[in-house]
Structures are given as C-alpha cells and as structure tokens.
Design an enzyme around this catalytic site. Structure first.
Site, PDB file in Angstrom:
ATOM      1  N   ASP A 136      56.697  14.818  62.284  1.00 28.10           N
ATOM      2  CA  ASP A 136      57.817  15.524  61.648  1.00 28.10           C
ATOM      3  C   ASP A 136      58.033  15.217  60.160  1.00 28.10           C
ATOM      4  OD1 ASP A 136      58.752  17.149  63.769  1.00 28.10           O
ATOM      5  OD2 ASP A 136      59.608  15.382  64.736  1.00 28.10           O
ATOM      6  N   ASP A 196      54.800  22.463  66.746  1.00 24.43           N
ATOM      7  CA  ASP A 196      55.490  21.972  65.549  1.00 24.43           C
ATOM      8  C   ASP A 196      54.545  21.268  64.586  1.00 24.43           C
ATOM      9  OD1 ASP A 196      57.728  22.876  66.828  1.00 24.43           O
ATOM     10  OD2 ASP A 196      58.854  21.022  66.624  1.00 24.43           O
TER      11      ASP A 196
END
Length: 201
Positions: A136, A196
């Site tokens: 992330d 993601d």
C-alpha cells in the site's frame, strides 16, 4: 453561528441544498438524474473543505484510522494503510481554497501547516519502516507526499515518496513478476498478489 459563516465561505442556494440533502439522507430519493452543474460542484467542494477545516485540530498530529467506532474516527498514529487519504484531503482542500478563495489565507495557512506536519510523520514512518511491509505504498505516499511535493516543492515530501517507492520495489517477486501483497517475502503462505497491488505501481 453556522460553520459556513465561521469559515467565511460564501453560502449559495446550492450549498444550502447540498447540506439539506446530506442531513436528510435524501440522495437516494432524487427523482431525476440531472447533470450536476459547476455551482453544485463548487458547493460540494466548499462543504468538504468546511468539514476538513472543522476536524483539522484533532487530525493534524494524528490520523484517522481505517474504520470508525460508533460512527466516529478517533485520532490514531500513522500506522494504518489508509492514512495517506486524510493527508491527501488536506492537500486537496489547500489547493482548492488557493485557487477559488485566495482571500482565505488563514485557512490555507492552517491546511499548509497541517500538511507539513503530516509529511514529516510519513517521512519518519518510511525511514523507521513503521507498518510498511505491504503493497500500500501508493495509497500512503501518493496523496500525502507526492501531492505535497507537487504543490509546495517540499523536499521532505519528495524524499519520503522516493523511499516509499524503493520500499514497494522490495515487494517484487521476480520469477512470476508481481508485487507481493503482504508479509515476509520468503514465506510460502504470503506468496500472493491482489488487484490493489497494480494501483501502486
């Protein structure tokens, strides 16, 4: 005194309508799907800036966690995967006020100072490798540090963003050619990617 009044944003019929709709949760009751005009968009952005400025005192040195408790976000440390979104909101509000309301220098200064505090936190986080062993890095560092560097030329922001990109590179699994989502790179149970991962490249 209304929040709108205290922040000196001009109140329009569109802002009043937007606030009324939000308060009454009537968005789903709209009978038509008319295109939103520029005045309604500006009213929505004004309202968003008001909310950011309202909670800024609680979320300058601290961050919003990834989830609320009882519909409230308690100030927390910079350890969550979502923390960059809040800092990004600060920079978006700063950019918007600077462009639309240049006379609101005090509010721009508040946002600028809060953004700088948050950038320092992100630099410390990546330098000390606090909760960064995952994919992330883009969610954390693009809206916070990349945005800060583009808007202000802040060298700490640039340094943090580059270190985050370097950290993301450590997640690369060369044989299949993907970024590993979580966990130690040498453990079979962590050998996976998620969609993601692609949004951080």
């Amino acid at each position: 005194m209304s929040l709108h009044h205290s922040l000196r944003l001009p109140r329009s019929k569109y802002t009043e309508q937007f606030v009324r709709i939000m308060k009454m949760n009537e968005i789903t009751k709209l009978k038509s799907h008319e295109e939103i005009g520029s005045a309604a968009i500006a009213a929505g952005l004004d309202f968003a800036c008001e909310q950011i400025l309202r909670i800024l005192p609680d979320f300058t040195d601290k961050f919003q966690p990834a989830y609320s408790v009882g519909n409230f976000y308690s100030p927390s440390d910079n350890t969550d995967w979502t923390n960059g979104f809040w800092t990004g909101e600060i920079w978006l509000a700063y950019e918007y006020l600077k462009r639309r309301y240049p006379e609101m220098q005090n509010d721009m200064d508040r946002l600028y100072k809060a953004g700088k505090v948050q950038v320092k936190s992100f630099l410390e986080r990546i330098e000390k490798k606090i909760s960064v062993d995952h994919h992330d890095m883009g969610f954390l560092y693009s809206p916070s540090c990349v945005a800060a560097y583009k808007l202000t030329g802040d060298e700490d922001a640039r340094k943090a963003a580059i270190l985050a990109a370097d950290q993301l590179l450590t997640r690369f699994q060369p044989a299949p050619g993907f970024l590993q989502a979580w966990g130690p790179m040498d453990q079979k149970e962590n050998y996976r990617l998620i969609i993601d991962c692609l949004s951080h490249v």
